[in-house]
Motif scaffolding. Structure first.
Motif, PDB file in Angstrom:
ATOM      1  N   MET A   1       0.853  -1.174   0.000  1.00 63.55           N
ATOM      2  CA  MET A   1       0.000   0.000   0.000  1.00 63.55           C
ATOM      3  C   MET A   1       0.900   1.239   0.000  1.00 63.55           C
ATOM      4  SD  MET A   1      -3.067  -1.298  -0.058  1.00 63.55           S
ATOM      5  CE  MET A   1      -4.219  -0.022   0.356  1.00 63.55           C
ATOM      6  N   ARG A   2       0.376   2.327  -0.581  1.00 60.48           N
ATOM      7  CA  ARG A   2       1.137   3.571  -0.675  1.00 60.48           C
ATOM      8  C   ARG A   2       0.288   4.725  -0.160  1.00 60.48           C
ATOM      9  NH1 ARG A   2       6.353   2.732  -2.330  1.00 60.48           N
ATOM     10  NH2 ARG A   2       6.431   4.893  -2.924  1.00 60.48           N
ATOM     11  N   ARG A   3       0.953   5.649   0.547  1.00 61.10           N
ATOM     12  CA  ARG A   3       0.291   6.875   0.989  1.00 61.10           C
ATOM     13  C   ARG A   3       0.700   7.974   0.014  1.00 61.10           C
ATOM     14  NH1 ARG A   3      -2.122   8.156   5.441  1.00 61.10           N
ATOM     15  NH2 ARG A   3      -1.112   6.494   6.643  1.00 61.10           N
ATOM     16  N   ILE A   4      -0.292   8.558  -0.638  1.00 58.58           N
ATOM     17  CA  ILE A   4      -0.049   9.666  -1.556  1.00 58.58           C
ATOM     18  C   ILE A   4      -0.359  10.963  -0.815  1.00 58.58           C
ATOM     19  CG2 ILE A   4      -0.800  10.813  -3.675  1.00 58.58           C
ATOM     20  CD1 ILE A   4      -1.338   8.077  -4.873  1.00 58.58           C
ATOM     21  N   ALA A   5       0.580  11.868  -0.844  1.00 49.32           N
ATOM     22  CA  ALA A   5       0.367  13.207  -0.297  1.00 49.32           C
ATOM     23  C   ALA A   5       0.178  14.143  -1.483  1.00 49.32           C
ATOM     24  CB  ALA A   5       1.556  13.639   0.542  1.00 49.32           C
ATOM     25  N   TYR A   6      -0.938  14.849  -1.467  1.00 52.28           N
ATOM     26  CA  TYR A   6      -1.296  15.712  -2.585  1.00 52.28           C
ATOM     27  C   TYR A   6      -1.976  16.942  -2.018  1.00 52.28           C
ATOM     28  CZ  TYR A   6      -3.450  17.273  -6.919  1.00 52.28           C
ATOM     29  OH  TYR A   6      -3.841  18.005  -7.993  1.00 52.28           O
ATOM     30  N   ALA A   7      -1.436  18.111  -2.306  1.00 51.31           N
ATOM     31  CA  ALA A   7      -1.930  19.368  -1.745  1.00 51.31           C
ATOM     32  C   ALA A   7      -1.926  19.242  -0.218  1.00 51.31           C
ATOM     33  CB  ALA A   7      -3.288  19.723  -2.318  1.00 51.31           C
ATOM     34  N   ASP A   8      -3.063  19.428   0.413  1.00 49.40           N
ATOM     35  CA  ASP A   8      -3.109  19.335   1.873  1.00 49.40           C
ATOM     36  C   ASP A   8      -3.732  18.033   2.355  1.00 49.40           C
ATOM     37  OD1 ASP A   8      -5.674  19.849   1.084  1.00 49.40           O
ATOM     38  OD2 ASP A   8      -6.074  21.387   2.577  1.00 49.40           O
ATOM     39  N   ALA A   9      -3.853  17.061   1.456  1.00 49.34           N
ATOM     40  CA  ALA A   9      -4.494  15.789   1.818  1.00 49.34           C
ATOM     41  C   ALA A   9      -3.521  14.624   1.657  1.00 49.34           C
ATOM     42  CB  ALA A   9      -5.714  15.558   0.931  1.00 49.34           C
ATOM     43  N   GLN A  10      -3.804  13.559   2.375  1.00 43.53           N
ATOM     44  CA  GLN A  10      -3.057  12.316   2.236  1.00 43.53           C
ATOM     45  C   GLN A  10      -4.066  11.179   2.178  1.00 43.53           C
ATOM     46  OE1 GLN A  10      -0.030  11.696   5.155  1.00 43.53           O
ATOM     47  NE2 GLN A  10       0.828  13.743   4.910  1.00 43.53           N
ATOM     48  N   PHE A  11      -3.774  10.198   1.349  1.00 40.10           N
ATOM     49  CA  PHE A  11      -4.660   9.047   1.255  1.00 40.10           C
ATOM     50  C   PHE A  11      -3.852   7.813   0.906  1.00 40.10           C
ATOM     51  CE2 PHE A  11      -4.850  11.675  -2.515  1.00 40.10           C
ATOM     52  CZ  PHE A  11      -4.511  10.809  -3.530  1.00 40.10           C
ATOM     53  N   VAL A  12      -4.396   6.655   1.264  1.00 44.66           N
ATOM     54  CA  VAL A  12      -3.723   5.378   1.045  1.00 44.66           C
ATOM     55  C   VAL A  12      -4.451   4.626  -0.061  1.00 44.66           C
ATOM     56  CG1 VAL A  12      -3.099   3.166   2.093  1.00 44.66           C
ATOM     57  CG2 VAL A  12      -2.905   5.291   3.429  1.00 44.66           C
ATOM     58  N   THR A  13      -3.671   4.083  -0.982  1.00 46.10           N
ATOM     59  CA  THR A  13      -4.215   3.291  -2.082  1.00 46.10           C
ATOM     60  C   THR A  13      -3.213   2.186  -2.410  1.00 46.10           C
ATOM     61  OG1 THR A  13      -5.315   3.453  -4.241  1.00 46.10           O
ATOM     62  CG2 THR A  13      -3.298   4.747  -3.950  1.00 46.10           C
ATOM     63  N   THR A  14      -3.497   1.415  -3.419  1.00 44.02           N
ATOM     64  CA  THR A  14      -2.613   0.296  -3.765  1.00 44.02           C
ATOM     65  C   THR A  14      -1.341   0.786  -4.459  1.00 44.02           C
ATOM     66  OG1 THR A  14      -3.560  -0.078  -5.959  1.00 44.02           O
ATOM     67  CG2 THR A  14      -4.613  -1.216  -4.088  1.00 44.02           C
ATOM     68  N   ASP A  15      -0.333  -0.056  -4.444  1.00 43.71           N
ATOM     69  CA  ASP A  15       0.922   0.260  -5.134  1.00 43.71           C
ATOM     70  C   ASP A  15       0.667   0.513  -6.619  1.00 43.71           C
ATOM     71  OD1 ASP A  15       2.035  -0.318  -2.672  1.00 43.71           O
ATOM     72  OD2 ASP A  15       3.179  -2.048  -3.360  1.00 43.71           O
ATOM     73  N   ALA A  16      -0.146  -0.327  -7.233  1.00 40.07           N
ATOM     74  CA  ALA A  16      -0.410  -0.219  -8.674  1.00 40.07           C
ATOM     75  C   ALA A  16      -1.116   1.087  -9.012  1.00 40.07           C
ATOM     76  CB  ALA A  16      -1.237  -1.407  -9.152  1.00 40.07           C
ATOM     77  N   ILE A  17      -2.108   1.471  -8.214  1.00 36.31           N
ATOM     78  CA  ILE A  17      -2.822   2.724  -8.471  1.00 36.31           C
ATOM     79  C   ILE A  17      -1.878   3.906  -8.288  1.00 36.31           C
ATOM     80  CG2 ILE A  17      -4.632   4.276  -7.624  1.00 36.31           C
ATOM     81  CD1 ILE A  17      -6.313   1.753  -7.032  1.00 36.31           C
ATOM     82  N   ALA A  18      -1.114   3.909  -7.215  1.00 36.39           N
ATOM     83  CA  ALA A  18      -0.181   5.017  -6.966  1.00 36.39           C
ATOM     84  C   ALA A  18       0.806   5.164  -8.123  1.00 36.39           C
ATOM     85  CB  ALA A  18       0.554   4.798  -5.649  1.00 36.39           C
ATOM     86  N   ALA A  19       1.337   4.058  -8.615  1.00 36.08           N
ATOM     87  CA  ALA A  19       2.299   4.110  -9.719  1.00 36.08           C
ATOM     88  C   ALA A  19       1.665   4.681 -10.981  1.00 36.08           C
ATOM     89  CB  ALA A  19       2.865   2.712  -9.986  1.00 36.08           C
ATOM     90  N   LYS A  20       0.445   4.250 -11.298  1.00 35.74           N
ATOM     91  CA  LYS A  20      -0.239   4.744 -12.507  1.00 35.74           C
ATOM     92  C   LYS A  20      -0.583   6.221 -12.382  1.00 35.74           C
ATOM     93  CE  LYS A  20      -0.505   1.239 -15.237  1.00 35.74           C
ATOM     94  NZ  LYS A  20       0.335   1.198 -16.419  1.00 35.74           N
ATOM     95  N   VAL A  21      -1.014   6.645 -11.200  1.00 32.48           N
ATOM     96  CA  VAL A  21      -1.358   8.054 -11.004  1.00 32.48           C
ATOM     97  C   VAL A  21      -0.119   8.927 -11.186  1.00 32.48           C
ATOM     98  CG1 VAL A  21      -2.083   9.753  -9.276  1.00 32.48           C
ATOM     99  CG2 VAL A  21      -3.396   7.657  -9.597  1.00 32.48           C
ATOM    100  N   LEU A  22       1.011   8.512 -10.634  1.00 33.97           N
ATOM    101  CA  LEU A  22       2.243   9.282 -10.793  1.00 33.97           C
ATOM    102  C   LEU A  22       2.687   9.321 -12.258  1.00 33.97           C
ATOM    103  CD1 LEU A  22       4.259   8.183  -7.648  1.00 33.97           C
ATOM    104  CD2 LEU A  22       3.173  10.392  -8.055  1.00 33.97           C
ATOM    105  N   GLU A  23       2.573   8.198 -12.941  1.00 33.32           N
ATOM    106  CA  GLU A  23       2.938   8.157 -14.363  1.00 33.32           C
ATOM    107  C   GLU A  23       2.039   9.088 -15.176  1.00 33.32           C
ATOM    108  OE1 GLU A  23       3.346   4.924 -18.042  1.00 33.32           O
ATOM    109  OE2 GLU A  23       2.600   4.249 -16.093  1.00 33.32           O
ATOM    110  N   TYR A  24       0.739   9.027 -14.915  1.00 36.88           N
ATOM    111  CA  TYR A  24      -0.213   9.878 -15.627  1.00 36.88           C
ATOM    112  C   TYR A  24       0.045  11.354 -15.326  1.00 36.88           C
ATOM    113  CZ  TYR A  24      -4.805  11.324 -17.469  1.00 36.88           C
ATOM    114  OH  TYR A  24      -5.817  11.911 -18.182  1.00 36.88           O
TER     115      TYR A  24
END
Length: 118
Positions: A1-24
């Motif tokens: 699982m990965r915690r994504i920090a974005y603006a003033d929020a943080q959320f946890v999602t899967t490794d695969a989703i986090a990787a795709k979001v960063l790539e996009y």
């Protein structure tokens, strides 16, 4: 699982989703465009929640590995959609090299390539 920090929020999602979001997000920055993506996430209590994020040229986010149980986030459809959007951004796009004069008709131009002058 990965915690994504974005603006003033943080959320946890899967490794695969986090990787795709960063790539996009990276490709969108290069293309100088933006988009909204809805992600499945898991909150601190383990409940599945939905998060909408705006990605664009100024997006700044981090992704960090977190300990904890794996959440069963239905990500297949989202990952396929992100793959489609990423492929669209990677496709070469035609660029206008020069503009023709208004009313120009290549069939009436004797100097057009392939034309014959009699």
């Amino acid at each position: 699982m990965r915690r994504i920090a974005y603006a003033d929020a943080q959320f946890v999602t899967t490794d695969a989703i986090a990787a795709k979001v960063l790539e996009y997000a990276k490709l969108m920055g290069r293309a100088a465009t933006d988009d909204v993506v809805q992600l499945p996430t898991v909150d601190d209590a383990g409940a599945v929640r939905s998060v909408d994020i705006l990605l664009g040229p100024a997006s700044q986010m981090t992704s960090a590995e977190v300990d904890g149980p794996e959440a069963d986030l239905d990500s297949g459809q989202l990952l396929a959609e992100l793959d489609r959007r990423i492929a669209t951004l990677r496709q070469p796009h035609a660029e206008v090299v020069s503009e023709l004069e208004p009313g120009y008709d290549p069939d009436l131009d004797d100097s057009a390539p392939g034309s014959t002058i009699t």
